[in-house]
Design a protein around this motif. Structure first.
Motif, mmCIF file in Angstrom:
data_model
loop_
_atom_site.group_PDB
_atom_site.id
_atom_site.type_symbol
_atom_site.label_atom_id
_atom_site.label_comp_id
_atom_site.label_asym_id
_atom_site.label_seq_id
_atom_site.Cartn_x
_atom_site.Cartn_y
_atom_site.Cartn_z
ATOM 1 N N MET A 1 -8.283 0.302 1.331
ATOM 2 C CA MET A 1 -8.068 -0.684 2.492
ATOM 3 C C MET A 1 -9.005 -1.974 2.826
ATOM 4 N N THR B 1 -0.866 -4.571 -5.496
ATOM 5 C CA THR B 1 -0.749 -3.303 -4.754
ATOM 6 C C THR B 1 -2.290 -2.717 -4.958
ATOM 7 N N THR B 2 -2.550 -1.875 -4.211
ATOM 8 C CA THR B 2 -4.095 -1.438 -3.913
ATOM 9 C C THR B 2 -4.148 0.227 -3.289
ATOM 10 N N HIS B 3 -5.155 0.843 -3.670
ATOM 11 C CA HIS B 3 -5.468 2.030 -2.813
ATOM 12 C C HIS B 3 -6.673 1.621 -1.939
ATOM 13 N N ALA C 1 -7.290 -4.674 0.899
ATOM 14 C CA ALA C 1 -6.061 -5.304 1.625
ATOM 15 C C ALA C 1 -6.726 -5.967 2.621
ATOM 16 N N VAL D 1 3.186 -0.890 4.169
ATOM 17 C CA VAL D 1 2.854 0.534 3.854
ATOM 18 C C VAL D 1 4.121 1.159 3.408
ATOM 19 N N LEU E 1 0.821 -1.267 -0.018
ATOM 20 C CA LEU E 1 -0.056 0.217 0.130
ATOM 21 C C LEU E 1 0.837 1.322 0.082
ATOM 22 N N TYR F 1 -3.584 3.507 8.093
ATOM 23 C CA TYR F 1 -2.890 4.044 7.011
ATOM 24 C C TYR F 1 -2.817 5.584 7.043
#
Lengths: 267, 333
Positions: free
Chosen positions: B221, B217-219, B224, B233, B67, B325
């Motif tokens: 939350m 990979t991701t935006h 994830a 992170v 992240l 995050y």
């Protein structure tokens, strides 16, 4: 990891043919590519031959019917459309949309992808040349002597391969998919005009011919026209012109090796 | 045999059951094996250092989520691991090899779903997969892979005519066609509507059942949290925290949070003692961080009952992953 992951490697030739098949299929399914590559050269031939075909022009000291002149020169435009124009647009679009990048992630050498692609262009070039010869024969009575056919075939294959290499080299200078079509046309259209594709040689000033002689378009056109020229008595193999075309192809290849990009440039 | 040459009668769902009869499954053989190992990775573009010393270790069968905000160095790192990009410094090993010098055998074991890539628009879904299957030494069965991403009824549709979410699923299918051991998924659900995202998560869960190691990979939350075994992170080129969705950023140790609004007519000073030192105020909102939520609640409710306050909006919970995050990445920005 597992032993079978390294099963019998496929022969390279088989992979090239595999790539070639799908490239050809994708080309055939794309109406825009089909129009610009297959229809437009025929339209040019019909327009030019219908308007100016019955006139005559002088070339190399003898008189030729203009319809013969145009068939012999538009075939070069057909080859350049099928290889250079078609590839410039396809490579740029595929690069910018990430298709090339993903293909690169596959366990396959760049040469397989490039050769498969170029092979499809050569085959399309042969198809458009055959189409133009048939239209020239049926509509305007332009004949192609059998003894010059092998030389024409060599010119088509070599010309197509060279212009593919140029496209692989020059595509790296086009920054976006939107720019591919206009940039490519801006390169080829002026060259068509000064290289005697649209206007017979006789009507072009000498200094412009000198400029055109630097570039490969006029040399390919001359080499191909030799096969249609009634004054040609031998096999019609125009070695010097083909050498210039091949030289440009090698130059394109060198630039491609130096600059070719698999990843989008606009990011 | 790996999970490579399977018969078309085997469905992904039957894998766990049918696996018992197979001896040499990588899922068993390589369990716990380190698949990705990164030490001191750095990458500079001119004067700008995008990646500033990253260490990572990802084991076989894990779903690892990476992240970080845009510009944190995520894509640079992923592209180095995928073998697309050279690095300035550091040791990187992916499937036992340096991706910068990886050969075709290595590429055959790695599947990649790129962040932005279209699928060949003129080919049908099936043709597209057949094209890519031809690149691999022992590909998965085409129709079975199409079924795995739930595109069976679109198998003969041109990719150019598919919706964005369906095209992304073709992307995933293309990444799987070579039957890779390791799959990189770079923001696989960006731009999806919630139901398409759910569907994609189920596909990714399915990959876990096939024994694949997944680098995601991701935006998002919640993505994830739903998928990942472990999260790192990244902020400004460095890893600022690493852990499970439950432990990231001290989420498990940071205690609980009690939130409520000050009752009408009361002041901060009138709040009871014993709520602990970690009490924050934002306007009339009160936030109490505590390792002993029951004790704090007891103090608070005693006080409220004694004075007849209702505390209608009181809530108790852990900080959300999103809060963790934002805290982690915000501190570095």
């Amino acid at each position: 990891m597992s032993a079978t992951a390294h099963a019998a490697p496929r022969p390279l030739g088989g992979l090239v043919l595999h790539q070639f098949r799908y490239e050809l299929l994708a080309f055939w399914r794309n109406p825009q590519a089909r129009f610009f590559t297959l229809a437009l050269p025929v339209i040019f031939l019909v327009l030019l031959s219908s308007v100016f075909g019955n006139d005559t022009t002088r070339i190399g000291g003898h008189v030729v019917k203009q319809s013969t002149y145009y068939v012999g020169h538009i075939v070069a435009l057909g080859v350049i459309s099928a290889s250079f124009v078609n590839l410039m647009i396809a490579i740029t679009t595929q690069r910018e949309s990430g298709i090339l990048k993903r293909r690169r992630a596959a366990p396959i050498s760049a040469w397989v992808l490039i050769t498969g692609r170029a092979l499809s262009s050569v085959v399309i070039s042969v198809a458009i040349v055959v189409l133009l010869i048939v239209v020239g024969r049926l509509a305007y009575g332009v004949s192609l002597p059998g003894h010059t056919l092998p030389a024409l075939a060599v010119a088509v294959v070599l010309g197509s391969a060279a212009f593919c290499a140029l496209a692989f080299g020059l595509a790296s200078f086009v920054a976006s998919a939107d720019a591919a079509q206009p940039v490519t046309q801006a390169v080829v259209l002026p060259l068509y005009f000064i290289s005697g594709i649209f206007i017979p040689d006789k009507n072009i000033p000498g200094w412009l011919i000198d400029v055109a002689d630097v570039f490969p378009v006029r040399h390919l056109a001359k080499a191909m026209f030799t096969s249609f020229d009634p004054a040609t008595h031998g096999v019609g193999f125009s070695g010097r012109d083909l050498l210039v075309v091949a030289g440009w192809g090698v130059a394109g290849l060198v630039v491609a090796l130096w600059r070719f990009s698999w990843v989008p440039r606009s990011k | 045999m790996g999970i490579s040459p399977r018969t078309s009668s085997e469905t992904p769902e039957s894998q766990p059951g049918s696996a018992t009869g197979q001896v040499d499954r990588p899922a068993r053989k390589m369990a716990g094996e380190v698949v990705i190992s990164v030490r001191g990775l750095r990458m500079a573009y001119g004067d700008f250092e995008a990646v500033r010393g990253i260490d990572l270790e990802i084991r076989h069968g894990e779903i690892f989520a990476f992240l970080g905000p845009n510009g944190a160095g995520k894509t640079t790192t992923v592209e180095i691991l995928e073998g697309y990009r050279a690095r300035s410094a550091g040791d990187v090993s992916v499937l036992g090899e340096d991706p910068g010098r990886a050969d075709r055998d290595w590429r055959a074991r790695v599947g990649v779903v790129l962040q932005e890539s279209q699928v060949e628009p003129e080919l049908t879904v099936r043709e597209c997969l057949q094209l890519y299957a031809g690149y691999y030494p022992s590909p998965r069965a085409v129709d079975e892979t199409i079924a795995l991403v739930e595109l069976a009824e679109k198998a003969d549709a041109r990719c150019g005519h598919l919706s964005g979410g369906q095209q992304r699923r073709v992307d995933v299918a293309l990444a799987l066609i070579g039957d890779p051991d390791l799959v990189f998924l770079d923001e696989p659900t960006t731009g999806f509507d919630p139901s398409a995202r759910r569907a994609a998560w189920e596909v990714i869960e399915g990959l876990r059942r096939l024994g694949k190691t997944i680098f995601l990979t991701t935006h998002y939350m919640e993505e994830a949290e739903y998928l990942a075994d472990r999260i790192a992170v990244l902020a400004v080129g460095q890893i600022v925290s690493e852990g499970t969705p439950q432990t990231l950023g001290g989420r498990d140790r940071g205690g609980s949070e009690i939130r409520f609004a000050l009752p009408t007519g009361t002041e901060r000073a009138q709040l009871p003692d014993g709520l602990g030192p970690n009490t924050e105020h934002a306007g009339r909102q009160v936030l109490v961080r505590t390792a002993e939520p029951v004790r704090a609640l007891h103090v608070l409710s005693e006080w409220a009952l004694a004075h007849g306050y209702r505390l209608d909006d009181i809530s108790v919970g852990r900080p959300t992953l999103e809060e963790i995050y934002l805290r982690l990445t915000g501190a570095q920005q």
